[in-house]
Write a protein that holds these residues in place. Structure first.
Motif: not given
Length: 428
Positions: A145-154, A163-174, A176-181
Motif C-alpha cells: 500500500i505504502e510503497t507501490t501504486e498497485l490497485p488495492f484489489a491487486d 478476497s478484497v473484503r477480507q483485505f479491507n477488514d484486516t487492514i481496518r482491524m490491525v 485502524a485505518s483504510t487502505p486509502s488513508d
C-alpha cells in the motif's frame, strides 16, 4: 518463552530500541499495541500488557500504533535461535507457506496434525497459525500500500488475502485505518517502475562490509553482482523469478526488488532478511564474545558482525557439492542474467524428487544428521548455519583451524566467532 513483564515494562519505560521486535507492548486503556521504543507517553504498569507476537496482540483485540508502526521493526531473534516446533513454524509462516499451502500444508511440512500445531502455537505464542499468517499478510499489504501504486484489489491478492473484503477488514482491524488513508500517509514510491523499494530495519551495530566481503568471495557471475557498496542477485521464488539489489545506508538496508509475481513479496523480504541476518541481536553476541581473550579483540575492532545466511536452502547445499550451471532469466536485470542451477549430482536428484528437503522448517538436529550421512560433517554444519540460522556451529577458515579446541569457550555463539575469524582472514 515466557515474558518477564516487570523487565519488559522497564524496557518500555526506557524506550530501549534494542528490544523492538522481541515483544509487543499493548495498552489496555487505548486498545493500541506498540514497539517497546514507542515515543508515546509510557502508560501505567497496570494498563500494560505484553505479547510475544503482533498476532497475539491482534487476537486479543489490540490494533497497531500509527505512530511507531510496530510491524516495521527487526524480527525477533527468537525465531532464529529456537529449533523447536514454534520456531520452525514461525520461519515457515514468514516465508508465506500458509498463503500458498494453507495450515494443512504448514502442519504437513512440520510433521504434526493441524490440531496439535494450533495447540502448541497458541500455548507458546498466544496465537494460532491462522492468526500468525494474518499478521504476516497485513504486514505485506502495508508494504504494498505504502510503497507501490498497485490497485488495492491487486494488493489484496498479492498479500495472500482470499478476497478484497477480507483485505479491507484486516487492514481496518490491525491498523485502524483504510487502505486509502494509509496510502495517503505513506511515502511516495522510490525507484523505477516495476521495482519495489523498501527500508529493512536491523539492530545496530551492523557490519555490512563483512557481508560484502563474504558475498564477493563466493559470487557467481550472472547470478550475483557485488560492488564496493552493494550486493545484487537473482531469486527463485515460489511464484516466479525475481532480482534484488541491496545497498547499506547508515541505519537500514535499502532493498530494491523486481518481482515477476507480487505474491512473492513477503517471501522475498523474509529471505533477504535471513540472508543478511538482520534479525540477530548483536548486543548479546558482542557482549559475550567480547569478553573472550582470543576473539574479543576482533569483536571490539568490528562490532555487529553477521553470519551470511541463505535465500534458498537447496541452492546453498548444492553450491557446496555440485557444479554450477544456470537458467537464463526471462528478463535480465543488468549484470544479473541467470537463476542458480546445478549440474548432475545425487543430491540434485534427491532434492528434485522431494526425498531431501532443505528449508527453514527443518530442525537443526534432523537436517544435520541427514546431511552428514549424505555429504559429510563440514557440508552439514555449513548448511545448518546458513539455511537454519544456527548460531552455535563452528565453521573456521583454514588459517584458524588451530582454534578448534577453543570452540567450546564460544558457546552458544560459535557461528559468530567463526564469522569474525572468516572476516579477519579475508582482510589479512
Amino acid at each position: 518463552m515466557v515474558i518477564d513483564e516487570e523487565h519488559a515494562y522497564r524496557v518500555c519505560s526506557a524506550r530501549d530500541a534494542r528490544f523492538d521486535g522481541c515483544f509487543i507492548h499493548a495498552v489496555r486503556t487505548t486498545g493500541i499495541y506498540c514497539r517497546p521504543s514507542c515515543p508515546a507517553v509510557t502508560p501505567k504498569r497496570r494498563n500494560s500488557q505484553f505479547f510475544l507476537t503482533a498476532a497475539a496482540a491482534q487476537s486479543a483485540g489490540f490494533r497497531a500504533c500509527r505512530r511507531c508502526l510496530p510491524d516495521a521493526v527487526p524480527g525477533s531473534p527468537e525465531w532464529n535461535l529456537r529449533a523447536d516446533l514454534a520456531g520452525r513454524a514461525m520461519r515457515l509462516i514468514s516465508d508465506g507457506i500458509v498463503e500458498r499451502d494453507g495450515v494443512t500444508g504448514l502442519a504437513g511440512r512440520l510433521g504434526y496434525s493441524e490440531r496439535h500445531l494450533t495447540r502448541v502455537l497458541t500455548a507458546e505464542l498466544g496465537a494460532g497459525p491462522l492468526a500468525l499468517a494474518r499478521a504476516h499478510r497485513a504486514h505485506a499489504a502495508r508494504l504494498l500500500i505504502e510503497t507501490t501504486e498497485l490497485p488495492f484489489a491487486d494488493i489484496a491478492f498479492a498479500a495472500g488475502f482470499a478476497s478484497v473484503r477480507q483485505f479491507n477488514d484486516t487492514i481496518r482491524m490491525v491498523f485502524a485505518s483504510t487502505p486509502s488513508d494509509m496510502r495517503g500517509r505513506g511515502k511516495a514510491p522510490v525507484g523505477t517502475p516495476g521495482r519495489i523499494v523498501l527500508r529493512l530495519p536491523y539492530r545496530a551495530p551492523f557490519d555490512a562490509e563483512g557481508l560484502l566481503l563474504h558475498f564477493r568471495a563466493h559470487a557467481l557471475p550472472g547470478v550475483e553482482e557485488v560492488t564496493a557498496d552493494s550486493y545484487a542477485r537473482t531469486l527463485s521464488l515460489p511464484n516466479g523469478e525475481a532480482t534484488v539489489r541491496l545497498t547499506f545506508p547508515a541505519d537500514h538496508v535499502l532493498c530494491s526488488l523486481r518481482l515477476a509475481d507480487m505474491r512473492d513479496l513477503g517471501a522475498a523480504v523474509s529471505r533477504v532478511r535471513r540472508l543478511l541476518d538482520l534479525d540477530a541481536d548483536p548486543a548479546a553476541v558482542d557482549e559475550f564474545l567480547g569478553a573472550d581473550p582470543v576473539i574479543g579483540p576482533l569483536v571490539r575492532e568490528t562490532p555487529g558482525v553477521r553470519v551470511a545466511g541463505s535465500v534458498d536452502g537447496a541452492e546453498t547445499l548444492l553450491r557446496l557439492v555440485a557444479p554450477f550451471t544456470g537458467v537464463p532469466l526471462r528478463v535480465p536485470d543488468g549484470a544479473l542474467t541467470h537463476l542458480y542451477s546445478a549440474g548432475n549430482h545425487p543430491l540434485t536428484e534427491a532434492l528434485a524428487s522431494g526425498g531431501l528437503v532443505v528449508d527453514v522448517g527443518r530442525s537443526i538436529e534432523d537436517l544435520t544428521e541427514e546431511l552428514t550421512s549424505l555429504a559429510g560433517t563440514a557440508v552439514a554444519d555449513e548448511v545448518a548455519m546458513r539455511v537454519l540460522g544456527a548460531p552455535d556451529v563452528l565453521v573456521l577458515p583454514h588459517s584458524a583451524r588451530h582454534l578448534t579446541s577453543h570452540g567450546p569457550e564460544w558457546r552458544p555463539w560459535r557461528s559468530y566467532a567463526g564469522a569474525h575469524l572468516m572476516r579477519k582472514a579475508a582482510t589479512s
